[in-house]
Design an enzyme around this catalytic site. Structure first.
Site, short mmCIF file in Angstrom:
data_model
loop_
_atom_site.label_atom_id
_atom_site.label_comp_id
_atom_site.label_asym_id
_atom_site.label_seq_id
_atom_site.Cartn_x
_atom_site.Cartn_y
_atom_site.Cartn_z
N GLU A 50 81.66 -12.24 -110.52
CA GLU A 50 81.47 -10.41 -111.06
C GLU A 50 82.44 -9.94 -111.02
O GLU A 50 83.45 -10.41 -110.06
CB GLU A 50 80.28 -10.24 -109.93
CG GLU A 50 80.03 -8.66 -110.02
CD GLU A 50 78.21 -8.39 -109.19
OE1 GLU A 50 77.70 -8.83 -108.72
OE2 GLU A 50 78.64 -7.04 -109.37
N GLU A 67 68.35 -7.17 -111.56
CA GLU A 67 68.54 -6.34 -109.48
C GLU A 67 67.23 -5.07 -110.28
O GLU A 67 68.36 -4.07 -109.91
CB GLU A 67 69.40 -6.58 -108.80
CG GLU A 67 69.24 -7.63 -108.38
CD GLU A 67 70.61 -7.27 -107.04
OE1 GLU A 67 70.85 -6.70 -105.99
OE2 GLU A 67 70.30 -8.36 -106.57
N TYR A 116 69.18 -13.19 -100.15
CA TYR A 116 70.46 -13.65 -98.98
C TYR A 116 70.65 -13.76 -97.35
O TYR A 116 68.87 -13.57 -97.29
CB TYR A 116 71.85 -12.60 -99.36
CG TYR A 116 71.95 -11.88 -100.71
CD1 TYR A 116 73.36 -13.18 -101.34
CD2 TYR A 116 71.59 -11.44 -101.53
CE1 TYR A 116 74.23 -12.60 -102.15
CE2 TYR A 116 72.24 -11.41 -102.83
CZ TYR A 116 73.89 -12.12 -103.18
OH TYR A 116 74.36 -11.62 -104.48
N GLU A 138 71.55 -16.01 -107.97
CA GLU A 138 71.99 -14.86 -106.46
C GLU A 138 71.60 -15.56 -105.20
O GLU A 138 70.52 -14.75 -104.94
CB GLU A 138 72.30 -13.25 -106.07
CG GLU A 138 73.36 -12.79 -107.48
CD GLU A 138 73.70 -11.29 -107.45
OE1 GLU A 138 73.22 -10.73 -106.61
OE2 GLU A 138 72.87 -10.68 -108.58
O1 AHR Z 1 76.30 -10.41 -105.15
C1 AHR Z 1 76.88 -8.65 -105.15
C2 AHR Z 1 75.55 -8.41 -105.35
O2 AHR Z 1 74.43 -8.21 -104.31
C3 AHR Z 1 74.77 -8.01 -106.86
O3 AHR Z 1 76.12 -8.13 -107.50
C4 AHR Z 1 73.54 -7.84 -107.25
O4 AHR Z 1 73.49 -8.37 -108.06
C5 AHR Z 1 73.19 -8.35 -105.19
O5 AHR Z 1 72.40 -6.88 -104.79
#
Ligand code: AHR
Length: 510
Positions: free
Chosen positions: A27, A178, A251, A305
């Protein structure tokens, strides 16, 4: 030392492990692109057409199948036209992350450069298309610019003028990112309507595209149910957008409750790994919802992600660091190994996964700062697991003890050993993780439906200490070591040191 047994059932294949499960994510954020992959053609840092040579070579070596770009959140304010044409004429724009680190976007890396990077490392590009702040026509035009044959349309000729007569052949397109959050804060129903427009229009110019819809993260799992309820209504309405994949984000966020990057308690270590393993029930629940809303579907799940986000609570870049750049230890390496084991074990539904993010960010494989460059433990895990790509995943039944610990006054537990296994070209590859912070594990691998054939190998990634890390000053503190092993018959026993990752590779006769 504790004893563990794993039944490896060769007659119960789960499916083929799609190479794309070993995908990456780049990114325009902090130092991922600029300083990370791109140093510029005039840089004293060795480069290939502007890309950091060492990173290109090391990445190529682990066979990256696919790389997602240009975001993330960044994608939802990206105008692809800013990143084409002579570099010196490209506009300077406000990067999505400007309010976090004050950096502008030079647009030096645009479509042509990123496709060049993918070709240098041998990966397919996966583009995330802006479905929030531009028009459907502009999205469609990007698809046209990338994929229409040489000389066919004005945009194809523009691509040729900009250096690429032949189409780029970008197959993977994410229509939004997202969209429940940074991508427009939409409801699932609203986004489904937006997706329909983008899907139908993009397909009109490129019917062979692999189109991916934005799905849930673990904070809003029910998005999936509502999104697919709306999608099903579209069947009765008669206009169905194409959809090959549906994305999920997951995450392990460190809000400070998991300690610091390189300083944490034993309990925080176990809690981090327990949450990493939490991606499995999340995925299983998502599959259930998807199947309930759309019986018989064969959509690929795309975990585009995933990773351990150490500085989730830190909005701004730390002094001397890129935004979200985090130091990594064996903890990150184990998070990577546990996650990849889960993806292998669910490869019948997971068709792609992208570690967030490649360099100088969350769960990174590389860290750089100018001339300094280092491979992290996560890199070594990807290297050790690469033989799973295209393998037949087989069922593994793990008999192991749970580790109990107290977290914030609550009793918690996590299994000691994580495992996945696959067979390719007559070779069995087994990936093992010992989560115990203080005890080595003896692990016996019992084979059903075959016998160990000859000599094989065991590759181990472990530190002396669970907080061991590769740093610019000590870049090779944690590196994998390979030893020979031999076995015949049906059992094979290996020892995994505390807090380690191990990969067994051995021929089998079935
Ligand atoms: O990876 C960082 C950010 O995390 C990304 O831009 C987003 O898609 C997510 O919230």
């Amino acid at each position: 030392m504790s004893k563990n047994n794993i039944d490896l059932i060769l007659m119960e294949p789960i499916g083929t492990i799609h190479p794309n499960i070993y995908g990456h994510f780049v990114e325009h954020l902090g130092g991922v692109v600029y300083d990370g992959i791109w140093v510029g053609e005039d840089s004293p840092i060795p480069n290939i057409r502007g890309f950091r040579k060492e990173l290109v070579e090391k990445l190529r070596a682990i066979r990256p199948p696919v790389i997602r770009w240009p975001g993330g959140c960044f994608a939802e304010t990206y105008d692809w036209r800013d990143g084409i044409g002579p570099r010196e004429e490209r506009p300077t724009t406000v990067n999505w992350w400007y309010n976090n680190d004050g950096l502008y976007e030079s647009n030096a890396v645009g479509t042509h450069e990123f496709v060049d990077f993918c070709r240098l490392v041998g990966a397919e590009p996966y583009f995330a298309l802006n479905a929030t702040t531009t028009t459907v026509l502009e999205g469609r035009n990007w698809v046209e610019y990338c994929n229409m044959p040489k000389g066919s349309t004005t945009l194809a000729k523009l691509r040729e003028k900009n250096g690429s007569a032949e189409p780029f052949g970008v197959k993977y397109w994410g229509l939004g990112n997202e969209n429940w959050g940074g991508g427009g804060a939409m409801t699932p129903e609203d986004y489904c309507n937006v997706y329909r427009k983008y899907g139908i229009i993009c397909k009109s110019v490129f019917p062979d595209g692999y189109y991916i819809a934005c799905g849930a993260n673990d904070a809003i799992p029910d998005w999936t149910l509502k999104f697919f309820e709306r999608y099903q209504q579209m069947y009765t309405e008669g206009r169905i957008p194409p959809m090959s994949g549906y994305s999920l984000h997951y995450y392990v966020s460190n809000f400070g409750d998991l300690g610091e990057e390189t300083r944490y308690t034993d309990e925080q270590w176990y809690e981090t790994l327990r949450r990493a393993w939490g991606i499995e029930p999340f995925i299983v629940r998502q599959i259930e919802m998807l199947n309930a809303a759309w019986p018989g579907n064969d959509l690929g799940l795309i975990v585009d992600e995933w990773g351990l986000w150490e500085l989730y609570y830190g909005k701004n870049a730390l002094p001397g660091r890129h935004l979200f750049a985090q130091e990594t230890t064996m903890r990150d390496a184990l998070v990577a190994a546990i996650s990849l084991n889960v993806f292998n074990n669910h490869c019948d539904r997971i068709h792609m996964a992208n570690a967030a993010q490649l360099v100088n960010c969350i769960q990174s494989l590389f860290l750089s700062r100018g001339e300094k460059f280092v491979l992290t433990g996560t890199y070594h895990v990807f290297d050790m697991f690469k033989e799973h790509q295209n393998g037949q995943a087989v069922r593994s039944l793990v008999h192991t003890d749970a580790i109990s610990y107290d977290f914030d006054g609550e009793d918690r537990a996590v299994d000691t050993v994580s495992c996945s296994a696959s067979v390719k070209d007559g070779v069995l590859n087994v990936s093992l993780v010992n989560l115990s912070i203080d005890e080595d594990q003896e692990i016996t691998l019992d084979l059903s439906g075959g016998e160990y054939a000859r000599e094989g190998s065991l590759t181990l990634l472990s530190g002396v200490d669970d907080k061991d890390a590769n740093t610019f000053d000590e870049p090779e503190r944690v590196v994998p070591k390979t030893e020979k092993l031999s076995a015949s018959g049906r059992t094979l026993t290996v020892t995994l040191p505390k807090a380690s990752v191990g990969c067994v590779s051995i021929p089998v006769v079935q």
